[in-house]
Design an enzyme around this catalytic site. Structure first.
Site, PDB file in Angstrom:
ATOM      1  CG  ASP A 160      -2.259   0.424   0.908  1.00 18.42           C
ATOM      2  OD1 ASP A 160      -2.224   1.476   0.015  1.00 18.42           O
ATOM      3  OD2 ASP A 160      -3.243   0.140   1.835  1.00 18.42           O
ATOM      4  CG  ASP A 166      -9.281   2.090  -1.151  1.00 19.10           C
ATOM      5  OD1 ASP A 166      -8.335   2.200  -2.023  1.00 19.10           O
ATOM      6  OD2 ASP A 166      -9.292   1.982  -0.056  1.00 19.10           O
TER       7      ASP A 166
HETATM    8  C1  GLA Z   1      -5.915   1.272   1.394  1.00 17.91           C
HETATM    9  C2  GLA Z   1      -6.207   0.387   0.103  1.00 17.91           C
HETATM   10  C3  GLA Z   1      -7.077  -0.545   0.443  1.00 17.91           C
HETATM   11  C4  GLA Z   1      -7.105  -1.459   1.711  1.00 17.91           C
HETATM   12  C5  GLA Z   1      -6.805  -0.354   2.854  1.00 17.91           C
HETATM   13  C6  GLA Z   1      -6.438  -1.068   4.249  1.00 17.91           C
HETATM   14  O1  GLA Z   1      -7.028   2.239   1.452  1.00 17.91           O
HETATM   15  O2  GLA Z   1      -6.149   1.137  -0.803  1.00 17.91           O
HETATM   16  O3  GLA Z   1      -7.195  -1.528  -0.508  1.00 17.91           O
HETATM   17  O4  GLA Z   1      -5.749  -2.136   1.800  1.00 17.91           O
HETATM   18  O5  GLA Z   1      -6.003   0.728   2.505  1.00 17.91           O
HETATM   19  O6  GLA Z   1      -6.284  -0.135   5.157  1.00 17.91           O
END
Ligand code: GLA
Length: 483
Positions: free
Chosen positions: A144, A204
């Site tokens: 991430d 996301d």
């Molecule tokens: C980010 C990523 C998500 C998930 C969250 C976890 O937002 O893009 O896919 O992994 O972190 O905290």
């Protein structure tokens, strides 16, 4: 001494992009979309049992990926330590259990001081972290982008930050699928393939088909300068983001459109079919995001459609590209509405065509072979426009509701009714023209009757495989005479 030399040579032969992994987009399950931080060893094992008993593993979902919130800081030697309440037997035990069931094990960290949920991150701890994951027999890392300490803003600085982990993973000698989660920042689609097996292209996803949301900050999803990709990005927002660079995906490295929302409840059946079809055709990794311990027959029969998965796992590895977009259609209450047509080559001269109706009404949509093969030559000059094709509807043979209910009830007599890609890989099934991978023949097109037409439900797709009956015209191979 000889052994050490052998190990050194072996570890050199494995590099992230050339690690032999993700020759087709990876498939599996990830807990984040449905369960967030509610993770445990039981969750992973229970989910794996459902993947096995429902046939989802057999159609290809073989990575079980644990997302954020699993750790409990570092031990005195600086190694990451799992949360002992959530994972009382430790990660090696989990990996062994998953491997025994035939799965591969994925884990998560961030190229930052902390993860997005504020657990310990891996920035400047790359070597130790890669070392401990390899010792636990981990097969996959989702990496991430939170708390990166300002080390972003132009491609090279992000590249270096992510490359440090690529190098650390390579140094372990264990092939570990490397999945970047930098949300499309710093033009990751221009460099991700140099070091990783997939890279996220957007903020996301959330469980809506096209509703705009202020948290998905880029108003114009095509703006490459957007630096706050955010969260709450709809299916259509993500499709429009990836549209300009679908060709970046290739064997071993793929545009990642984020985990699937299919089965989460916020979209209707047509919308989930459209979401799944587009992710498959755009060659995104297919990671189920729903809590499948409560799997419905509707959800199962979207996720287990082998005719659509065969497109995602096609041996040619080419994404569809957009050949048509119309924004002058009926808009919904959010002011959203458009139609799109997508097409791209499949193995052995077949061609995929998708009508995507994101307008606020059912519509009839039409295209011609001239447009379908526009990228092979303009205005009907593509040699393929002279080929004959049978047209197969890839959703027409969706598993019956009754069959799915029986499968979910554990009735083993239905085991033969799903495709088993571990016994017959998709390439082999396609070579044998397994009818389960082709859907249902609904017509034909060719030089004399070159129009393809279909009724497309609101927020739905029609997805067609054009089966080449002519043996295939050469692609991009025009002779001097033809130029
Ligand atoms: C980010 C990523 C998500 C998930 C969250 C976890 O937002 O893009 O896919 O992994 O972190 O905290």
């Amino acid at each position: 001494m000889l052994l050490l030399l052998f190990q050194a040579l072996f570890s050199k032969s494995v590099s992230a992009v050339n690690n032999g992994l993700a020759q087709t987009p990876q498939m599996g399950w990830n807990n984040w979309n449905s369960l967030g931080c509610d993770v445990s060893q039981d969750l992973l094992l229970d989910t794996s049992r459902v993947l096995l008993s429902s046939g989802l593993k057999d159609v290809g979902y073989n990575y079980v990926v644990l997302d954020d919130c699993w750790s409990d800081g570092r031990d005195n030697d600086g190694y990451l330590r799992p949360d002992a309440t959530k994972f009382p037997r430790g990660m090696k035990w989990v990996a062994d259990k998953l491997h025994d069931m035939g799965f591969l094990f994925g884990m998560y960290s961030s190229a930052g001081e902390l993860t997005c949920a504020r657990y310990e991150g891996s920035l400047d701890h790359e070597e130790k972290d890669a070392e401990i994951w390899a010792a636990w027999d981990v097969d996959y890392l989702k990496y991430d982008n939170c708390y990166h300490m300002g080390r972003f803003g132009y491609p090279e600085i992000s590249f270096n930050r992510y490359n440090n982990m690529a190098k650390a993973l390579n140094a372990t000698g264990r092939p570990i699928l490397y999945s970047l989660c930098s949300w499309g920042e710093d033009y990751v689609h221009t460099w991700g393939m140099s070091i990783a097996n997939s890279w996220r292209v957007s903020g996301d996803i959330y469980d809506h088909f096209n509703r705009p949301d202020a948290l998905c900050a880029c108003d114009d999803p095509r703006d490459p300068h957007c630096v706050a990709p955010g969260t709450h990005c709809s299916v259509m927002n993500i499709i429009n983001k990836v549209a300009p660079y679908v060709d970046r995906g290739q064997f071993g490295g793929w545009n990642d459109l984020d985990m699937l929302e299919v089965g989460q409840g916020g979209m209707d059946d047509e919308e989930y079919k459209a979401h799944f079809s587009m992710w498959a055709a755009l060659k995104s990794p297919l990671l189920i995001g729903a809590d499948i311990r409560r799997l419905s027959s509707k959800t199962l029969t979207i996720l287990n459609n082998p005719a659509v998965i065969a497109v995602n796992q096609d041996p040619l590895g080419r994404s569809v590209a957009q050949i048509y977009r119309d924004q002058h259609v009926k808009k919904d209450k959010y002011g959203q509405g458009e139609t799109q047509i997508w097409s791209g080559p499949l193995w052995r001269h077949d061609q995929l065509v998708i009508f995507l109706n994101a307008a606020d009404e059912d519509l009839e949509m039409t295209t011609t072979l001239n447009d379908v093969f526009i990228h092979e030559g303009p205005e009907g000059s593509a040699p393929q426009t002279r080929d004959e094709f049978d047209v197969y509807d890839l959703w027409a043979d969706r598993m019956e509701h009754h069959t799915a209910e029986q499968v979910l009830a554990g009735n083993h007599q239905y085991k033969n009714s799903w495709y088993n890609s571990t016994q017959t890989p998709y390439k082999e099934g396609l070579a044998k023209a397994d009818p389960r991978l082709l859907g249902k023949r609904v017509g034909s097109v060719g030089p004399k009757h070159n129009v393809l037409r279909a009724n497309v439900p609101r927020h739905g797709v029609r997805m067609f495989r054009l089966r080449n009956l002519t043996g295939g015209s050469p692609r991009y191979a025009m002779t001097k005479d033809e130029l």
